[in-house]
Design an enzyme around this catalytic site. Sequence first.
Site, mmCIF file in Angstrom:
data_model
loop_
_atom_site.group_PDB
_atom_site.id
_atom_site.type_symbol
_atom_site.label_atom_id
_atom_site.label_comp_id
_atom_site.label_asym_id
_atom_site.label_seq_id
_atom_site.Cartn_x
_atom_site.Cartn_y
_atom_site.Cartn_z
ATOM 1 N N GLU A 162 0.834 -1.195 0.000
ATOM 2 C CA GLU A 162 0.000 0.000 0.000
ATOM 3 C C GLU A 162 0.869 1.245 0.000
ATOM 4 O O GLU A 162 1.733 1.408 0.874
ATOM 5 C CB GLU A 162 -0.898 0.038 1.241
ATOM 6 C CG GLU A 162 -2.067 -0.910 1.206
ATOM 7 C CD GLU A 162 -3.019 -0.710 2.377
ATOM 8 O OE1 GLU A 162 -4.099 -1.306 2.361
ATOM 9 O OE2 GLU A 162 -2.678 0.064 3.315
ATOM 10 N N CYS A 163 0.649 2.129 -0.935
ATOM 11 C CA CYS A 163 1.260 3.457 -0.979
ATOM 12 C C CYS A 163 2.782 3.375 -0.910
ATOM 13 O O CYS A 163 3.436 3.169 -1.928
ATOM 14 C CB CYS A 163 0.689 4.331 0.138
ATOM 15 S SG CYS A 163 0.902 6.105 -0.149
#
Length: 474
Positions: free
Chosen positions: A359-360
Amino acid sequence: MTSADSGVPRLVIAAPSSGSGKTTVATGLMAALTGRGLAVSPHKVGPDYIDPGYHALATGRTGRNLDAYLCGPELVGPLFLHGARGCDIAVVEGVMGLYDGAAGEGELASTAQVAKLLRAPVVLVVDASSQSRSVAALVHGFVSWDPEVRIGGVILNKVASDRHEVLLREAVDCVGVPVLGVLRRAARVDVPSRHLGLVPVAERGSDAVDAVAAMGAQVAAGCDLEALVGLARAAGPLPGGSAPWTPGPVPTLPHARMRSRGGTPIPSRSVEKSTPRVAVAGGAAFTFSYAEHTELLAAAGAEVVAFDPLRDEELPEGTAGLVIGGGFPEVYASELSANEGLRKSVAELALSGAPVAAECAGLLYLCRELDGLPMCGVLDASARMSGRLTLGYRDAVAVSDSALAAAGTRLRGHEFHRTVVEPGAGAAPAWGMRAPQRRVEGFVERGVHASYLHTHWAAEPGVARRFVERCRTS
């Protein structure tokens, strides 16, 4: 308090707007109450990952988020009670202004909504630095706006002098709301910020410890702790006989032992196929994660092992799956790039088809490069810092089958970054976004699911179960 008791004393610390001093007051109150021997449960409204780190430092317990958008209003009470097990009192720090929520969604995800869902009294932190009698109109407006929100007191922050304090108290007295604290300006409690907010605890070391101690001392000296505890005790039971959320039963394993990482119990034993080892990135570069994710992975039968991409030169032995959450890889790009051994280990795991959830920050780490520096090269994409902030809640649908979700699965998420990945999506995108604009985003390749979107797995426990099952069978 038993685990099923919904009468845990609780307060919500809110403010008219961001920048009023909520984090200082909430963290300071947590530290001050902990210093008095109370077991304090720390909570944060919204998707913020950084403030809970300071809360954990203040209380010695895992900081937890309460997000009515990501998880749904129905889970706010159960998640609150899950975090508050065994505690004497809970302190909930709000987000933005008291009545600010998800854009275009009314009160959804606002501090006010969470306070109502918890039936918790609100303490309003007011930045009084540029006003005197006008504070009465401000407090009156916030008290009267929504009769279902109970504002039980005010803490006046950034008060300039004794004379200023007298004027402010006289004004607030006219509204009939008690002043529960007065705090003067104090540089020692300030926390440095950068492009995505406060600098996380993991990066500051002893400076963070000193800052939290200073916050606690300031609140203890300037606030009526007895009155605040009394207000918290007046909260009463949660509505509907709420029961604590649970990630599911943690498997009873032969020769199992329990380890604790950040207050979260994690089962551990020798690696077996039925108990896949899931490596979770941590350290200063990857500080954004929800405690419930680790708990859900453990409940699904995984052995969860933390590692630090800044220090560890290879993944933990026997790693069957990898989770890389958010954080600040752009700040540590040189160090991450220099750790060639770990970059190679991550790439080999991904190429083997093992499940990888990124994520990210994790997405950036898997790219070919970040700001021109070599990263893991799992994805044929490059990442760079940008002057543009991408921020907001998102409604998303899984576009491609992956280790996290079947195509068509709907989840709500949150984006928060100042970087750009080019291209923004692979041949098999991870998510389709419906708002604020329709687009596809992220990458699904082999066992990899990489995206900018932060999600809260408590909203869909099947995510963790699916991931662990893929770790068993890949």
